[in-house]
Structure formats: C-alpha cells, structure tokens
Design an enzyme around this catalytic site. Structure first.
Site, PDB file in Angstrom:
ATOM      1  NE  ARG A 115      26.263 -52.700  10.690  1.00  0.00           N
ATOM      2  CZ  ARG A 115      25.646 -52.219   9.625  1.00  0.00           C
ATOM      3  NH1 ARG A 115      25.722 -50.950   9.328  1.00  0.00           N
ATOM      4  NH2 ARG A 115      24.955 -53.024   8.846  1.00  0.00           N
TER       5      ARG A 115
ATOM      6  NE  ARG B 218      16.281 -49.719   2.506  1.00  0.00           N
ATOM      7  CZ  ARG B 218      17.485 -49.798   3.021  1.00  0.00           C
ATOM      8  NH1 ARG B 218      18.479 -50.259   2.298  1.00  0.00           N
ATOM      9  NH2 ARG B 218      17.739 -49.406   4.246  1.00  0.00           N
TER      10      ARG B 218
ATOM     11  NE  ARG C 240      19.129 -46.275   5.851  1.00  0.00           N
ATOM     12  CZ  ARG C 240      18.616 -46.266   4.621  1.00  0.00           C
ATOM     13  NH1 ARG C 240      17.341 -45.972   4.432  1.00  0.00           N
ATOM     14  NH2 ARG C 240      19.349 -46.555   3.577  1.00  0.00           N
TER      15      ARG C 240
END
Length: 193
Positions: free
Chosen positions: A88, A139, A150
């Site tokens: 990441r 979700r 996000r």
C-alpha cells in the site's frame, strides 16, 4: 506468474483478479486473510501479529512482509499469485522487492487500472442501486462521501506506488474505464496470453 494489481477503490481489481485466478490457476492473496490465517495457525509471525491486533494497533510492515513471505512459500503459490491490498506504500513495495529477491523471485508485472475518479463515484452509485435492486445490502461505506474519502486516502498513500514501479520497469497500465472484457483482454496482452 507473480502480479500486483494497482488502482483506486472501485477500479475493478477484484473482478480482474478473479478472472486471472481462473485463467492462470494462480492464487489471490489478501493481506487481511493471510494475517488471520497466520494468527490462527500460530506461526511465529502470526503470534506477533496477534499481539499487535489484540492491542488495537496496526500490524507493522515487517510483520506483514513476514506473513507474505511465509504464505508464498506454500504449495498453492507455486504457479504464482496476485497480491491483493499489498503493498500500500512505497516502503512496503521496497520491502516486498527485497523479500522476493531474497527468495530468488521477482514480480512478472504490476498492472495499474487507470480510471477517472468522478466516473468511479458514478460507478459506485450504480453498483449500490444494482445491489439494492437485486435484494442485497450495499457496503456501509458505499456512499459518495465515504467513497471520496477512500479515493483521497488511495491518492495520498497508495498512488505513489505507480512511480515506484514505473522506476523499476515493472509498471504496465490499462484503461480501467473500458468494459470488463476489454480490460481483461488488455491485461492478457500484457501478460502474453
């Protein structure tokens, strides 16, 4: 075949990973799943992860690399793997490169699905409508505000991986805004299929 798929949330990495797994007989490796399995198995690295997780902390890069290193040694990874959710950050990518090199391995490709952020928001909103229409539950974070957050996190922390992998010569890009089949075909061309 050892791969990393890059791209922001909603870019289609999961869909494409599923197709790659089916086509090449490789394994999709999720760091979250690997951490939970290592904890359950009680491996050395798993015990370290368990202690950190139980204290509410974030598992360090060293522990995650250890979990990945152990996992790729398993028999089902002999044909290869797709890393899902890892690396990441650039330091994680550097640690991954070093770990693979220590095992005499390297990545075959890092494929980035290049997408338009606003089109992704529209895509997410459409997916929510389709999920609800099909009787499912979306979700909790599938709403424009959470999704933009996000995307912002991705841009800040993960997007720099593009530059890192471009500098190593491993980065290949695909237009992630094309149809699912067109993206699959473009990835196949990159992978020589």
């Amino acid at each position: 075949m050892r791969l990393i798929l890059l791209g922001p949330p909603g870019a289609g990495k999961g869909t494409q990973a599923t197709r790659l797994v089916e086509k090449y007989g490789i394994v999709q490796l999720s760091t979250g799943d690997m951490l939970r399995a290592a904890v359950k198995a009680g491996t050395d690295v798993g015990l370290k992860a368990k202690a950190v997780m139980e204290s509410g902390g974030l598992v360090s890069d060293d522990i995650v690399i250890g979990v990945v290193a152990d996992r790729i040694d398993e028999a089902d990874c002999a044909k290869g793997f797709i890393l899902d959710g890892f690396p990441r950050t650039v330091p994680q990518a550097e640690a991954l490169t070093a770990m693979l090199k220590s095992k005499g391995l390297k990545l075959d490709a890092v494929i980035e699905l290049v997408v338009d952020a606003e089109a992704l928001v529209a895509r997410m909103e459409n997916r929510v409508k389709e999920t609800i229409a099909a009787g499912g539950t979306p979700r909790p974070d599938d709403n424009p505000e959470s999704f933009r957050k996000r995307l912002g996190e991705y841009q800040e922390k993960t997007a720099p991986l593009s530059g890192y992998y471009a500098s190593t010569g491993e980065l290949k890009t695909v237009d992630g805004m094309k149809s699912i089949d067109e993206v699959t075909a473009a990835m196949g061309a990159i992978l020589g299929a």
